[in-house]
Structures are given as C-alpha cells and as structure tokens.
Scaffold this active site. Structure first.
Site, mmCIF file in Angstrom:
data_model
loop_
_atom_site.group_PDB
_atom_site.id
_atom_site.type_symbol
_atom_site.label_atom_id
_atom_site.label_comp_id
_atom_site.label_asym_id
_atom_site.label_seq_id
_atom_site.Cartn_x
_atom_site.Cartn_y
_atom_site.Cartn_z
ATOM 1 C CG ASP A 127 -5.373 -3.420 -1.904
ATOM 2 O OD1 ASP A 127 -6.496 -3.715 -1.479
ATOM 3 O OD2 ASP A 127 -4.335 -4.041 -1.590
ATOM 4 C CD GLU B 73 -6.502 17.519 -10.229
ATOM 5 O OE1 GLU B 73 -5.499 18.255 -10.360
ATOM 6 O OE2 GLU B 73 -7.244 17.537 -9.234
HETATM 7 C C1 NOJ Z 1 -7.319 -4.994 0.977
HETATM 8 C C2 NOJ Z 1 -8.231 -5.804 0.105
HETATM 9 O O1 NOJ Z 1 -9.510 -5.255 0.177
HETATM 10 C C3 NOJ Z 1 -8.144 -7.217 0.617
HETATM 11 O O2 NOJ Z 1 -9.114 -8.035 0.051
HETATM 12 C C4 NOJ Z 1 -6.772 -7.730 0.365
HETATM 13 O O3 NOJ Z 1 -6.640 -9.017 0.919
HETATM 14 C C5 NOJ Z 1 -5.723 -6.826 1.003
HETATM 15 N N1 NOJ Z 1 -5.976 -5.437 0.766
HETATM 16 C C6 NOJ Z 1 -4.367 -7.131 0.440
HETATM 17 O O4 NOJ Z 1 -4.301 -6.697 -0.888
#
Ligand code: NOJ
Length: 543
Positions: free
Chosen positions: A209, A260
């Site tokens: 993320d 890896e």
């Molecule tokens: C991207 C995620 O896909 C989203 O749902 C989230 O709100 C933000 N990152 C923050 O973590």
C-alpha cells in the site's frame, strides 16, 4: 519487431491473473453482516472455477476500521471481525490445494493511531525514540498553532493533527493513520519481521500500500505547488516532497531479497502512483518490485487515443527494465467500471465516488463498454488484476444514504466527496433476501442497490452472462498463453485492433456495427450481428 515481444517459460507473476478479495464484502460466515476469512474459504472454489491464478486479500489485520482496515493496529494477527490466525491458515491451505496463490496487503506508510507504537509515541516526550517512529514536529506561529508545513491529506483537510502536548503529527491520509518515519532503522527492521511472519505462514507475496509515500524529503519542506496539486502531484512538475522519494528504493531491495530467500516465486506488487511510467519503471527494476499497478491504464477514459497512449507508454516503459506491465480496470478505491464508463466521471481514482446528487450513470451502456474493456484488457500480455464483483458486472452503488457511509473521505469533506463506499458493497451470491446470500444477518455492513439481485452469481449460470464471458476469457487466455504473448497494433481506426500471437483483439469505438476481419471468433463481449461487431463491443479472433 512487435511493440512488445513474447516472454515464455517465465515466472507466474509475469502473466498471472490476480483477483482482489475485499474481505469485508466477499462472504459472511457468522451472520454479523461483515465478510470474513471463513466466508472466503467457503467460496474459493468459485474463484478457481472463474480461472484466476491468485488472490490478493485487502487488509484483515486488527484495526479500528477507520479506513476499512488500511489503519492497522497489529500487523501480525487477524481482526476478530474477520476471524483468527487459524482461519487464515485454513484459508491459505485451501487456496493452495486449489492451486491459487495468495498475496496479502502490506500497509507500511502508516499505522493506526491505536497501534502500540503510536500510543507509546503519544505518551513519550518530544524528540524521544518512541516519537521518532513517526513524524512529530512543533508547529509554526507564536504558540505553535500553525501546522509545521502546508501538506494536505488525501482524504481532505490538512495532513497534520495536533497531539495533546501541542506537537503535530503527520498523516497523509486520515488523522487516525499517522505516517511512519522510514528513516528510522527500527521501523525498517520491524517490517522485515512482518514480512517474514507472513512468508513463514506460506503467503505468496504482498500487495504494498502506498509505497510512493513512504519516503519524505528531509526537513519536510512546504510543497511548492500545493495550490494546484492539492494533496497529490502534477505530472511533469518537480517531485513533491512527500511522493516518490529516492530513499525508498533501498527498502524495496531489502524486501525483494527477503522474498527471494523463500521458495515458490513470491512476488510483491506496489500500489505505486508514479507517473509518467518511465519513472515508475525504476520501481520494477529486477531487484525491486516485481510489478506495480498500472494507474496510467486504470485512469484512462475509455477513449481510443488515450487508451492507445496508455498501452504504448506501458510497454515502452516496462520492457526497458524487463518487468511485466500490469493491467487493471477496477479496485476498491475506484468507481466500478460499469458505472465509470456509463457516465463521464473523469479520473478514476479520485476517490470522489458518485453520490445521489451527481448525474447518474447509464449502467446499461456502461456494462456493454465495461465487458468490452475487460475483453480488450485480458488479451494484453502481462499480469492482470480483477476486483471482486466485476465478473458479475456489478455497477457502483450511487445512492447510499449518508447514515451508511464509512469512507473517511466522506467525513473529512463533510460529504462533498462521497468517497469509495459505492465500489465496496457486499457481493450478491444467491438472489433473494435483503443481501442476496451475502450474510444470514438481516443487514450487511453496507446495503446493496436493487440491481444486485438480478446480478447475483446464481443468476449468471448461463452462457450469455457477464460471469460466463469472464470465465471463458480467462480459460482462453490461459490456453493460448496470452499473458506471455507479444503485442503489436494492427489498426488504429474505429476498429482498434492489436495482435497477440495468432489472436486479434478488436474493439469497436465507432457508432455502428463493423465487418470483422477473417478468422475464427473465439469470444465476443456482445452478440455479433452476422460477421459484424457492434459498437462498444470487443472480440477475440484466431487468425
Ligand atoms: C490505498 C488503499 O487502496 C486505500 O483504500 C487506502 O485508503 C489508502 N491506500 C490508505 O491506506
């Protein structure tokens, strides 16, 4: 020479189809209205039948759920609302029995404010070791009442919130999601342990993320063009101080080494919002991410020139570093493609959503375009991502009442941006009842729109359904090894056509049916009219 040459006999992630499971909305096993891991396990056969290679699970970790689990308070456990570690292990085992790989979401840019690291930071002194896990700063102004810099939160409002003792802490998202300080060696070590914890349990990789947010420019200077870029950035402008800093690359290299060191081609996909793609290519050099989401493609309106540019740019950029391009049309942050293409909603990932007060999409037209877009996408070589429910042709829920809304975007903008809930509505499995088989509870955590009943999975067990088209497409894609194939444009007219091996993939951008070239029609997103492809339809032809 084709624009992109075939890569054969290579690792699964170069060509695999990965299906995003959004746990809270997939299937509920314990009648609390919220999906869970046992629910996922009970439905995995459906994903195997669909023909995907892997699933990616959005967060299921302990969390106050202020941002649907992207606010993690413990990275090494399961939130009771989703089950237990034993449930996770069983789910993983069953997936592996079926031959499905499992990638899980890693959220390294921020924790929940309830994470013990943050709680300790709050109760510690300014400049303490505990505070240096995060970005705490004194404010500006006579009494420190002005935030330390001009950065904004992606969810609206300033990116700083004041702690009780007067210092401010940074959060690029909700105030309940403080950003970690990746300059701190202890943070790096903690995440290496987290990676190993899940790899030891047998996961096949991670979707990471917001990796492009992890590094911050030293000194946290003002964002020079915040007026125009808001919380984001403007392509072509110099790098803003909170996005895609070079300091992050050595972190990804260390993670790649860890992956890896495990058997089984473990992979990581970065949710890296880095543009142009020539810049993104640096993120998928052979010792960094295996792949990143292709936001250029996802953001492209369903218009010929923009699509052609996005595809050309993708192959040119990723081939340069021998990484696969990924292709994606939906996820939990984006207006579902049925509704997105059934209206004119601009940039897909703006996370503004569609509310009852916006012009409503034409979901019939949108479904035709969406099916065609999917067929066009699944013919492309590279890895492809699907988001749960798109195989049913689900539209966005555009009329959710304010009382049901959960997305922090809605609250931080006082409802001006309705947010992403409309793409996150629980799946309809079996027509009937108030949730079409999602839960035995009276209500699910978000209500479904009426249209979901007829789109339930049990209603789509026939050859002309959207589900049948997706299933057929994945079957043929796998048999013909299209994911490993080559790519070249054949015609850039209203009948936009590319060739992958001996398959032609065609979309009709015109307004009337057009005669198809000679060959055997393998699959079509809409019934053909004789040998003619209708407007807004795609097909695959074997030549
Ligand atoms: C991207 C995620 O896909 C989203 O749902 C989230 O709100 C933000 N990152 C923050 O973590």
């Amino acid at each position: 020479m084709p624009l992109h040459e075939a890569v054969s006999g290579s690792e699964w992630w170069r060509s695999g189809v990965i299906y995003q499971v959004y746990p809270r909305s997939f299937a509920d096993s314990n009648a609390d209205g919220m999906g869970d891991l046992v629910g996922i396990t009970s439905k995995l056969e459906h994903l195997d039948d669909l023909g995907v290679d892997a699933i990616w699970l959005s967060p299921f970790y302990p969390s106050p759920q202020k941002d649907a689990g992207y606010d993690v308070s413990n990275y090494m456990d399961v939130d009771p609302v989703f089950g237990s570690l034993a449930d996770f292990d069983r789910m993983l085992e069953k997936a592996h029995e079926l031959g499905l790989r499992v990638m899980i979401d890693l959220v390294p840019n921020h924790t929940s404010d309830q994470h013990p690291w943050f709680q300790e930071a709050l109760s510690s002194e300014p400049e303490s070791a505990e505070r240096s896990f995060y970005h705490f700063r004194d404010g500006r102004g006579e009494t420190g009442e002005i935030p330390p810099n001009n950065w904004l939160s992606l969810f609206g409002g300033p990116a700083w919130t004041r702690a009780e003792d007067g210092q401010w802490f940074l959060h690029l998202f909700d105030s309940s999601q403080p950003d970690l300080n990746w300059e701190n060696r202890l943070v790096r070590e903690a995440f290496e342990d987290i990676l190993r914890f899940w790899l030891d349990r047998g996961v096949d990789g991670f979707r990471v993320d917001q990796p492009h947010a992890m590094g911050k420019q030293a000194g946290l200077p003002d964002h020079p063009y915040v007026e125009t870029a808001g919380a984001g950035f403007i392509e072509g402008e110099p790098d803003p101080p909170m996005w895609f800093q070079d300091s992050v690359h050595e972190i990804f290299r260390s993670w790649r080494k860890i992956l890896e060191s495990y058997a089984g081609e473990c992979a990581m996909c970065g949710e890296a919002y880095v543009l142009p793609l020539t810049k993104m290519a640096k993120w998928v050099r052979p010792d960094e991410f295996h792949q990143t989401f292709n936001f250029r493609f996802l953001d492209s309106p369903w218009e010929k020139d923009s699509l052609v540019d996005a595809i050309n740019e993708s192959f040119r950029a990723f081939d340069e570093v021998r990484a696969p391009s990924t292709w994606v049309l939906n996820n939990h942050d984006t207006i579902r493609h049925v509704s997105r293409f059934g209206g004119n909603y601009g940039r897909a990932t703006a996370s503004d959503g569609i509310g009852p007060n916006n012009p409503q999409p034409d979901n019939k037209l949108g479904l035709a375009k969406a099916k065609a877009a999917t067929l066009f996408m699944l013919g492309l070589p590279g890895a492809a991502y699907l988001y749960q429910g798109e195989e049913l042709g689900l539209p966005e829920h555009t009329t959710i009442e304010p009382k049901h809304r959960q997305d922090p975007t809605f609250f931080r903008t006082n409802g001006v941006r309705v947010g992403r809930d409309g793409a996150r509505v629980p799946l309809p499995w079996v027509k009937g009842g108030s949730t079409n088989g999602f839960t035995e509870a009276q209500d699910a955590w978000l209500p479904q729109p009426n249209s979901y009943a007829g789109l339930s999975r049990d209603q789509q067990q026939h050859d002309l359904s959207t589900l049948a088209m997706y299933t057929q497409a994945l079957k043929i894609r796998s048999e013909l090894r299209l994911g490993e194939g080559s790519f070249d444009w054949i015609s850039n007219t209203d009948l936009l056509t590319y060739q992958n091996g001996s398959t032609l993939v065609i979309h009709n951008f015109g307004t009337s049916s057009v005669e198809l070239p000679a060959g055997e029609v393998l699959l079509s997103s809409a019934p053909l009219k004789g040998a003619k492809l209708p407007a807004n339809a795609s097909c695959w032809i074997s030549i």
